[in-house]
Design a protein around this motif. Structure first.
Motif, PDB file in Angstrom:
ATOM      1  N   UNK A 193       9.491 -17.778  -3.108  1.00 17.31           N
ATOM      2  CA  UNK A 193      10.082 -18.647  -2.083  1.00 17.31           C
ATOM      3  C   UNK A 193       9.874 -18.044  -0.700  1.00 17.31           C
ATOM      4  N   UNK A 194      10.110 -16.731  -0.629  1.00 18.42           N
ATOM      5  CA  UNK A 194       9.968 -16.038   0.652  1.00 18.42           C
ATOM      6  C   UNK A 194       8.520 -16.060   1.115  1.00 18.42           C
ATOM      7  N   UNK A 195       7.602 -15.831   0.175  1.00 17.13           N
ATOM      8  CA  UNK A 195       6.179 -15.821   0.519  1.00 17.13           C
ATOM      9  C   UNK A 195       5.797 -17.185   1.090  1.00 17.13           C
ATOM     10  N   UNK A 196       6.295 -18.235   0.449  1.00 16.96           N
ATOM     11  CA  UNK A 196       5.956 -19.586   0.907  1.00 16.96           C
ATOM     12  C   UNK A 196       6.508 -19.858   2.298  1.00 16.96           C
ATOM     13  N   UNK A 197       7.627 -19.198   2.642  1.00 16.94           N
ATOM     14  CA  UNK A 197       8.198 -19.369   3.971  1.00 16.94           C
ATOM     15  C   UNK A 197       7.481 -18.498   5.007  1.00 16.94           C
ATOM     16  N   UNK A 198       6.541 -17.699   4.540  1.00 25.44           N
ATOM     17  CA  UNK A 198       5.793 -16.878   5.487  1.00 25.44           C
ATOM     18  C   UNK A 198       6.303 -15.454   5.635  1.00 25.44           C
ATOM     19  N   UNK A 199       7.002 -14.962   4.622  1.00 23.01           N
ATOM     20  CA  UNK A 199       7.461 -13.569   4.666  1.00 23.01           C
ATOM     21  C   UNK A 199       6.580 -12.737   3.738  1.00 23.01           C
ATOM     22  N   UNK A 200       6.192 -11.562   4.191  1.00 27.08           N
ATOM     23  CA  UNK A 200       5.375 -10.679   3.367  1.00 27.08           C
ATOM     24  C   UNK A 200       6.081  -9.332   3.251  1.00 27.08           C
ATOM     25  N   UNK A 201       5.976  -8.709   2.097  1.00 24.68           N
ATOM     26  CA  UNK A 201       6.720  -7.465   1.867  1.00 24.68           C
ATOM     27  C   UNK A 201       5.836  -6.422   1.212  1.00 24.68           C
ATOM     28  N   UNK A 202       5.604  -5.315   1.895  1.00 20.47           N
ATOM     29  CA  UNK A 202       4.890  -4.184   1.295  1.00 20.47           C
ATOM     30  C   UNK A 202       5.923  -3.222   0.742  1.00 20.47           C
ATOM     31  N   UNK A 203       6.054  -3.121  -0.552  1.00 19.29           N
ATOM     32  CA  UNK A 203       7.134  -2.309  -1.105  1.00 19.29           C
ATOM     33  C   UNK A 203       6.923  -0.816  -0.914  1.00 19.29           C
ATOM     34  N   UNK A 204       8.016  -0.103  -1.144  1.00 19.41           N
ATOM     35  CA  UNK A 204       8.071   1.331  -0.920  1.00 19.41           C
ATOM     36  C   UNK A 204       7.121   2.099  -1.832  1.00 19.41           C
ATOM     37  N   UNK A 205       7.168   1.747  -3.112  1.00 22.99           N
ATOM     38  CA  UNK A 205       6.419   2.534  -4.082  1.00 22.99           C
ATOM     39  C   UNK A 205       5.129   1.819  -4.434  1.00 22.99           C
ATOM     40  N   UNK A 206       4.054   2.150  -3.716  1.00 20.78           N
ATOM     41  CA  UNK A 206       2.865   1.339  -3.907  1.00 20.78           C
ATOM     42  C   UNK A 206       2.263   1.535  -5.285  1.00 20.78           C
ATOM     43  N   UNK A 207       2.478   2.709  -5.885  1.00 21.38           N
ATOM     44  CA  UNK A 207       1.872   2.946  -7.202  1.00 21.38           C
ATOM     45  C   UNK A 207       2.419   1.993  -8.252  1.00 21.38           C
ATOM     46  N   UNK A 208       3.751   1.757  -8.226  1.00 17.81           N
ATOM     47  CA  UNK A 208       4.299   0.925  -9.292  1.00 17.81           C
ATOM     48  C   UNK A 208       4.500  -0.510  -8.861  1.00 17.81           C
ATOM     49  N   UNK A 209       4.733  -0.733  -7.568  1.00 19.03           N
ATOM     50  CA  UNK A 209       5.114  -2.071  -7.154  1.00 19.03           C
ATOM     51  C   UNK A 209       3.992  -2.898  -6.564  1.00 19.03           C
TER      52      UNK A 209
END
Lengths: 504, 329
Positions: A331-347
């Motif tokens: 839902x957030x992505x569709x609203x134009x929000x992008x999120x780079x998570x903290x733990x790039x290896x797992x997330x």
């Protein structure tokens, strides 16, 4: 301090297919010293350690321990020789008890059976020495990463090690835990152990190290006494260029107070039970909003709530004045929000997919399954971002797992940029990557906010936050304490707010 | 202290409780159910499955799977029957069966470790191979008439008047006791858990990963062969169609007994109760008299779902506790 060498490595060569990982590297460790091994990502630190601990075979060179030539065949062999290692990622078995993790492979026995009583009591003593008081019969997975890290260290020092290698032991620890670790390191040092300390945090290097060895591109830059090498010089030796790129403020301050920036997202009295206490927060266009606080203070949790990854228990979110209900990240992505998570290896990373596929994946899910993005279009997008972000790779079809940490991070950034977000949330975007790339990413963040985009920036490194953010929300103990803007922002003020918050 | 003990052994306690509940339910509903021999018959009828489930438990704890065991049991019965028919010495037949089973497991383990073959595929090949050889030996059922086998099969160890067990039960219980000790109190046993928990870490901690992994499959092969011998005591015949799907019963028993298919967690005692729970359901259905015995499978299916969900719930609960602790740090 005696200058008797405990461990010497001479003329070490190691070639991986296509890469010269180490060439003609020397390294000397004396007993009773803490020796920092520094270099950017890909400089060869990890390889040097892997060669020493027998994980990788060296191509040529000489290793001497206490004057005797050795050639480690396996981690077990290295351990038997007295070389213990604590790796960056906790390499223990989470399904076993704390005590067992420390003793497995060398369990004390009674009548041919493993003597659990001795194991548990010795573990208790050992951990007490490190000021940790936990139930040692509980499985390791019950405890936080920090405790697990300490257990790993306890295991390493209990095997009668002469040499202790700590490969980025502090990346998952907070300040007080680091302090604890340093005390332990100093204690071990005074007992005559030689400690190799690999880290990305330069302040920590100066806090404990006696000597520093610097590697660059698989070659030795030199060995220095920590006291005689100023930080700026150290950095320029690591990256091979001047420090100027990092010392200046890059944040955009010119149009700060005059124009009222448009609010993109407003979180009104939002509360997520178990994650974050009630907070109200505005995110404005064309600014970098920093979420400051210690690890676990609620800064990442706030970002997760905004992204729909954690449930909103009460309160409302407004995007451009309109009430929205973000039940899930899509839902957030569709609203134009992008999120780079903290733990790039797992997330974040899809290791077995190519750079192109990793970049396209978020855009594809935003578009929906049935609007397939053509191969040609995909290639165009991938090439565009590889160029824009200067991702170092032979081609766009390279598997992402083969890239260095910094370049992986850039690919993840590209993934979200490709969705043309209006709000970009970056959670520790520069963790574990080298200074050069760090500067590039910081620059990029500021440039993005120069346009229309709103950026939320989360980092453990205060310097970085101070350089990039035009406004900061400060968190402590799962609670938003307040906001700082423009000239108000300073390290002292933030610290004071956090300290004040703790008193309550 | 007691609470933490209970927490740590939660899933095995649930399994044992379930067994007790089923037993009480049976006893309350049917006359003659509350009889020690009913319980002992459970052991007698399922001794072979208990033994097979032990080997399976080791493999599952190490993070692998062995789907060849059902075929191994059938093969050992067929092979023994055939050799005994030819007049071989029964002891030699038993020893040879165990050797073949162990060696087969070793080969599969070797493939799995050294060539990184998926355990499922490697043991699937083993399953086909053993089953194939059964039919190569004979497509007909061969009965065992050897006096030693008949003697062992019919020997009753009297525990009390009107209460007896078979030699197979002794073998099975002995295996449970020995392997339970091996898992808890020997380096090999602990290494199995470590490798199931995190193979990479286990290697970095200097544990002999290759040795342990291959041994686990060899042990499973040994247990399957021993299960086969015990099964041949039970039926006194060999037949190629026997025990199709037995490996799944063994896996189901282990899972009901608290073993995680992802590896790293499990006990042989739990697996034994897993077997007994399946057995008691069958007994209840026999006592009921009108239901098809296939209802056992339906009940086991329901139980499996229940236990897998239960394990997930415990796991996620554990994780949320961990997160809270992390947050508190």
């Amino acid at each position: 301090m005696t200058a008797k060498p405990l461990l010497t490595m001479r003329k070490i060569y190691k070639v991986f297919p296509g890469v010269k990982a180490l060439s003609d590297v020397d390294f000397t460790l004396r007993s009773g010293e803490i020796h920092a091994l520094l270099g950017e990502n890909g400089a060869g630190k990890s390889t040097l350690i892997k060669v020493l601990t027998g994980v990788e075979k060296l191509d040529s060179g000489q290793i001497e321990l206490s004057g005797e030539e050795i050639r480690t065949k396996s981690p077990k062999h290295a351990q038997e020789l007295g070389i213990s290692t604590v790796y960056q990622e906790v390499n223990l078995c989470a399904n076993l008890s704390v005590a067992e993790n420390i003793f497995i492979g060398r369990e004390p026995k009674k009548n041919g059976m493993i003597d659990w009583k001795t194991i548990n009591s010795r573990t208790k003593k050992l951990l007490n020495k490190l000021n940790i008081d936990i139930d040692v019969t509980q499985t390791l997975s019950h405890y936080s990463v920090a405790v697990q890290q300490m257990v790993a260290i306890a295991r390493a020092i209990d095997v009668e090690a002469k040499v202790l290698i700590l490969d980025e032991p502090t990346s998952s620890l907070d300040a007080t835990e680091c302090e604890k670790l340093f005390n332990v390191m100093n204690q071990l040092k005074s007992e005559g152990m030689g400690i190799v300390f690999v880290t990305h945090f330069l302040d920590q290097v100066y806090a404990v190290s006696d000597r520093i060895t610097i590697l660059r591109n698989g070659e030795l830059v030199g060995e220095f006494l920590a006291a005689e090498l100023p930080k700026l010089e150290l950095i320029s030796k690591m990256i091979g260029k001047g420090y100027d790129v990092l010392s200046e403020t890059i944040k955009n301050t010119d149009n700060d107070q005059d124009i009222e920036k448009q609010v993109y997202l407003r979180a009104d009295k939002v509360l997520s039970i178990g994650n974050i206490k009630e907070f109200t927060l505005d995110v404005k266009k064309s600014e970098v909003l920093g979420l400051a606080g210690l690890l676990g203070s609620g800064r990442s949790e706030t970002a997760r709530v905004i992204f729909g990854a954690d449930k909103v228990s009460s309160g409302t979110l407004y995007i451009k004045g309109e009430k929205v209900n973000l039940g899930k990240p899509l839902d957030a992505i569709k609203k134009g929000i992008a999120y780079c998570p903290e733990d790039r290896k797992t997330d974040a990373i899809l290791g077995n997919l190519s750079i192109r596929e990793n970049i396209i994946v978020a855009l594809q899910s935003k578009e929906g399954m049935f609007k397939f993005i053509g191969r040609k279009k995909q290639e165009e997008i991938a090439d565009y971002y590889i160029k824009l972000l200067q991702i170092k790779t032979p081609n766009r079809e390279q598997l992402i797992k083969n890239l260095s940490g910094g370049n992986q991070q850039k690919v993840i950034l590209a993934r979200w940029l490709a969705t043309h977000p209006e709000l970009l949330i970056l959670d520790e975007p520069t963790r574990g990557i080298d200074i050069g790339t760090k500067a590039e990413i910081q620059q990029l963040v500021v440039e993005l906010a120069h346009g229309e985009m709103a950026v939320i920036f989360i980092s453990s490194e205060m310097d970085e936050m101070l350089r990039c953010c035009t406004r900061m929300a400060v968190f402590s103990e799962k609670q938003k304490l307040g906001e700082l803007e423009g000239d108000e922002i300073s390290e002292q003020k933030i610290m004071k707010m956090i300290a004040g918050g703790n008193e309550r | 202290m007691i609470i933490s003990m209970l927490k740590k052994n939660f899933s095995i306690i649930v399994t044992i409780l379930l067994f007790v509940v089923l037993f009480i339910a049976g006893a309350a509903t049917y006359k003659g159910f509350l009889n020690a021999q009913v319980f002992l018959n459970l052991l007698i009828d399922n001794a072979y499955l208990i033994i097979v489930a032990i080997g399976m438990t080791f493999v599952l704890i190490s993070g692998g799977i062995d789907i060849s065991v059902g075929s191994v049991v059938a093969f050992v019965c067929m092979f023994s029957a055939h050799l005994l028919q030819k007049g071989w010495n029964p002891v030699a037949v038993m020893l040879l069966s165990l050797t073949v089973g162990t060696f087969g497991g070793f080969i599969m383990g070797y493939m799995i470790h050294c060539y990184e073959v998926q355990p499922f595929i490697a043991t699937l090949a083993g399953q086909f191979l053993y089953r194939g050889i059964c039919y190569v030996i004979s497509t007909e059922s061969i009965s065992i008439t050897n006096p030693t086998y008949s003697f062992i099969a019919n020997y009753q160890i009297r525990l009390a008047p009107k209460m007896y067990i078979s030699i197979s039960v002794v073998i099975a219980l002995l295996m449970v006791a020995v392997t339970a000790i091996v898992l808890k109190y020997t380096k090999f046993g602990r290494n199995v858990y470590a490798i199931g928990g995190n193979e990479h870490s286990a290697g970095l901690m200097g544990l002999p990963v290759a040795h342990v992994k291959i041994s686990v499959y060899a042990l499973s092969g040994f247990c399957a062969a021993l299960g086969g011998i015990v099964f041949s005591f039970y039926t006194l015949s060999g037949y190629g169609l026997q025990n199709i799907g037995l490996e799944m019963d063994a896996i189901a028993s282990a899972v009901i007994g608290g073993t995680l298919l992802t590896g790293g967690v499990g006990t042989v005692i739990g697996s034994m109760f897993g077997v007994l729970i399946q057995g008691i359901i069958q007994t209840i259905i026999i006592f009921q008299g009108n239901l098809s015995s296939w209802w056992t499978k339906v009940a086991v299916a329901a139980l499996l779902c229940l236990f897998v969900v239960l394990q997930r719930v415990i796991e996620t609960k554990g994780q949320s506790v961990k997160q809270q602790k992390k947050a508190a740090v």
